[in-house]
Design an enzyme around this catalytic site. Sequence first.
Site, PDB file in Angstrom:
ATOM      1  N   TYR A 193      -9.073  31.107 -11.197  1.00 24.37           N
ATOM      2  CA  TYR A 193      -9.482  31.367  -9.803  1.00 24.37           C
ATOM      3  C   TYR A 193      -8.292  31.747  -8.943  1.00 24.37           C
ATOM      4  O   TYR A 193      -7.206  31.179  -9.085  1.00 24.37           O
ATOM      5  CB  TYR A 193     -10.113  30.110  -9.210  1.00 24.37           C
ATOM      6  CG  TYR A 193     -11.433  29.719  -9.811  1.00 24.37           C
ATOM      7  CD1 TYR A 193     -12.550  30.541  -9.699  1.00 24.37           C
ATOM      8  CD2 TYR A 193     -11.561  28.506 -10.474  1.00 24.37           C
ATOM      9  CE1 TYR A 193     -13.774  30.157 -10.237  1.00 24.37           C
ATOM     10  CE2 TYR A 193     -12.777  28.112 -11.014  1.00 24.37           C
ATOM     11  CZ  TYR A 193     -13.885  28.940 -10.891  1.00 24.37           C
ATOM     12  OH  TYR A 193     -15.077  28.557 -11.421  1.00 24.37           O
TER      13      TYR A 193
ATOM     14  N   MET B 245     -12.595  23.017 -12.529  1.00 23.29           N
ATOM     15  CA  MET B 245     -13.315  21.749 -12.554  1.00 23.29           C
ATOM     16  C   MET B 245     -13.356  21.155 -13.963  1.00 23.29           C
ATOM     17  O   MET B 245     -13.164  19.948 -14.134  1.00 23.29           O
ATOM     18  CB  MET B 245     -14.741  21.936 -12.024  1.00 23.29           C
ATOM     19  CG  MET B 245     -15.492  20.623 -11.867  1.00 23.29           C
ATOM     20  SD  MET B 245     -17.210  20.819 -11.384  1.00 23.29           S
ATOM     21  CE  MET B 245     -17.059  21.389  -9.703  1.00 23.29           C
TER      22      MET B 245
ATOM     23  N   LYS C 180      -7.511  -4.613 -11.287  1.00 25.27           N
ATOM     24  CA  LYS C 180      -8.379  -3.875 -10.353  1.00 25.27           C
ATOM     25  C   LYS C 180      -8.524  -2.426 -10.822  1.00 25.27           C
ATOM     26  O   LYS C 180      -7.768  -1.966 -11.689  1.00 25.27           O
ATOM     27  CB  LYS C 180      -7.780  -3.926  -8.946  1.00 25.27           C
ATOM     28  CG  LYS C 180      -6.413  -3.264  -8.817  1.00 25.27           C
ATOM     29  CD  LYS C 180      -5.758  -3.556  -7.477  1.00 25.27           C
ATOM     30  CE  LYS C 180      -4.386  -2.912  -7.381  1.00 25.27           C
ATOM     31  NZ  LYS C 180      -3.681  -3.304  -6.142  1.00 25.27           N
TER      32      LYS C 180
ATOM     33  N   ARG D  78       2.339 -10.976  -9.266  1.00 21.46           N
ATOM     34  CA  ARG D  78       1.124 -10.156  -9.381  1.00 21.46           C
ATOM     35  C   ARG D  78       1.500  -8.833 -10.037  1.00 21.46           C
ATOM     36  O   ARG D  78       1.947  -7.910  -9.377  1.00 21.46           O
ATOM     37  CB  ARG D  78       0.498  -9.915  -7.996  1.00 21.46           C
ATOM     38  CG  ARG D  78       0.108 -11.193  -7.241  1.00 21.46           C
ATOM     39  CD  ARG D  78      -0.615 -10.858  -5.937  1.00 21.46           C
ATOM     40  NE  ARG D  78       0.120  -9.918  -5.121  1.00 21.46           N
ATOM     41  CZ  ARG D  78       1.080 -10.237  -4.256  1.00 21.46           C
ATOM     42  NH1 ARG D  78       1.420 -11.500  -4.071  1.00 21.46           N
ATOM     43  NH2 ARG D  78       1.700  -9.298  -3.564  1.00 21.46           N
TER      44      ARG D  78
ATOM     45  N   ARG E  81      -1.103  -4.417   6.619  1.00 25.72           N
ATOM     46  CA  ARG E  81      -2.355  -3.987   6.008  1.00 25.72           C
ATOM     47  C   ARG E  81      -3.365  -5.128   6.160  1.00 25.72           C
ATOM     48  O   ARG E  81      -4.401  -4.950   6.772  1.00 25.72           O
ATOM     49  CB  ARG E  81      -2.107  -3.628   4.532  1.00 25.72           C
ATOM     50  CG  ARG E  81      -3.312  -3.075   3.816  1.00 25.72           C
ATOM     51  CD  ARG E  81      -2.976  -2.494   2.454  1.00 25.72           C
ATOM     52  NE  ARG E  81      -2.611  -3.499   1.457  1.00 25.72           N
ATOM     53  CZ  ARG E  81      -2.394  -3.222   0.173  1.00 25.72           C
ATOM     54  NH1 ARG E  81      -2.491  -1.983  -0.263  1.00 25.72           N
ATOM     55  NH2 ARG E  81      -2.056  -4.176  -0.676  1.00 25.72           N
TER      56      ARG E  81
ATOM     57  N   HIS F 182       2.689  -9.588   0.601  1.00 28.71           N
ATOM     58  CA  HIS F 182       2.807  -8.356  -0.201  1.00 28.71           C
ATOM     59  C   HIS F 182       3.943  -7.518   0.382  1.00 28.71           C
ATOM     60  O   HIS F 182       4.037  -7.366   1.598  1.00 28.71           O
ATOM     61  CB  HIS F 182       1.480  -7.596  -0.141  1.00 28.71           C
ATOM     62  CG  HIS F 182       1.374  -6.456  -1.121  1.00 28.71           C
ATOM     63  ND1 HIS F 182       1.677  -6.597  -2.468  1.00 28.71           N
ATOM     64  CD2 HIS F 182       0.982  -5.169  -0.957  1.00 28.71           C
ATOM     65  CE1 HIS F 182       1.474  -5.423  -3.079  1.00 28.71           C
ATOM     66  NE2 HIS F 182       1.063  -4.549  -2.183  1.00 28.71           N
TER      67      HIS F 182
HETATM   68  C1  LIG Z   1      -2.378  -3.697  -6.607  1.00 32.36           C
HETATM   69  C2  LIG Z   1      -1.661  -4.875  -6.092  1.00 32.36           C
HETATM   70  C3  LIG Z   1      -0.650  -5.490  -6.850  1.00 32.36           C
HETATM   71  C4  LIG Z   1      -0.115  -4.905  -8.135  1.00 32.36           C
HETATM   72  O1  LIG Z   1       0.843  -3.940  -7.793  1.00 32.36           O
HETATM   73  P1  LIG Z   1       1.649  -3.120  -8.914  1.00 32.36           P
HETATM   74  O2  LIG Z   1       2.559  -2.215  -8.152  1.00 32.36           O
HETATM   75  O3  LIG Z   1       0.652  -2.352  -9.703  1.00 32.36           O
HETATM   76  O4  LIG Z   1       2.374  -4.134  -9.742  1.00 32.36           O
HETATM   77  C5  LIG Z   1      -0.095  -6.649  -6.368  1.00 32.36           C
HETATM   78  N1  LIG Z   1      -0.502  -7.179  -5.195  1.00 32.36           N
HETATM   79  C6  LIG Z   1      -1.459  -6.605  -4.429  1.00 32.36           C
HETATM   80  C7  LIG Z   1      -1.852  -7.226  -3.133  1.00 32.36           C
HETATM   81  C8  LIG Z   1      -2.050  -5.426  -4.841  1.00 32.36           C
HETATM   82  O5  LIG Z   1      -2.990  -4.857  -4.064  1.00 32.36           O
END
Ligand SMILES: *Cc1c(COP(=O)(O)O)cnc(C)c1O
Length: 369
Positions: A259, A307, A36, A214, A130, A158
């Site tokens: 700045y 910037m 992602k 994941r 979430r 998660h």
């Molecule tokens: C982004 C994400 C991951 C990956 O998490 P990392 O900490 O980068 O390994 C896994 N599961 C879900 C639902 C996520 O949104």
Amino acid sequence: MTPERAVALRAEVDLSAIRHNVRHLAGRGAIMGVVKADGYGHGAVPVARVLVEEGVAWLAVATVPEAVELREAGIETRVLVLAAPLEPYLPQYEAWGLDAVVSSAEVADAVIARAPFVPVHVKIDTGMHRLGVAPEAGAETVRRLTEAGVKVAALWTHLATADGDDAGFALEQVRRFDGVLRDLGDDAPPLVHIANGPAHVRLPPLTSRPALVRLGGVLYGLDSDRAMASDTVDLRPAMRLVSRVVHLQTVPPGESVSYGRTWTAERPTRVATLAVGYADGIPRSLSNRGEVGLRGARYPIAGRVCMDMTMVALGDPEGPGAEVCLGDEAVLFGPGGPSAEEAAAAAGTLSYELTTGLAGRVPRVVSGG
Ligand SMILES: *Cc1c(COP(=O)(O)O)cnc(C)c1O
């Protein structure tokens, strides 16, 4: 000057580091490679190609357009879209052959109305709060989908604390998840997925069932938690952000830089101006806090990050910093400078935000494919 030399700022992406990391992380559960946010800023398509070459059979993205980018590049692997699908987006999942998340009873209803639809992954909210179906409603949701002819590919959840100190809560979440599997008995989906990268690296295996892990940041050599023991895990950073010195001067005592005049020279000080700023994705919170690597040494950022430019104090005009020349490379993070984790800590954020926050105008130079 070659064309590449003319680029005063670039993000170098080393795909061989990603190849190393995925090989190193393989073996404890099949990998779902999370690409992602444009592969955490590294480039989703080149990263996905490396993962597929290394035998990764599942990819995950956050949004449907991210999944479509992979399909249009010819990547045919299973792709799970992690987002909660709104009803109007469901036809896209069918058109592109994407796996969908069932994140609520409402999404289950919308999916059932399109049965058999695409394979779905029923998400249980075990404490992140979430997305997801409450544990009490998990078994009923899976059975309802299955009876309607929808293929439930996986049950998943998660963890809220895998990258913190509270491993105890992670285990409580796993306990709640196991409760849903117990409710389902023989009706449980063939696959589960629980661990993200930090959980995979830090916690013992979370399930004895066929599972996916994941993995996101760890694939890119990013550590979401600086406590993650790098002596047990050999991860290589895949990105370096490199700018160049575009201006040099000696600032007299009493004169300020940038700045707001937040940095003032106490003695004559050599100052380099770099062609990188917050519009490139360098946090402005690095003002007077961050460091950069130049000729193998570290120098502090002087004054506010602008910037498009950032100034660096090189010290005494007769000292070692005086060797710095126009055109020299300055490493904002990655090998040759602070690690992404060090730069993130100085900015009060995590390394993921640095790499995902790089602006589109920063050229990516990909090697090692
Ligand atoms: C982004 C994400 C991951 C990956 O998490 P990392 O900490 O980068 O390994 C896994 N599961 C879900 C639902 C996520 O949104």
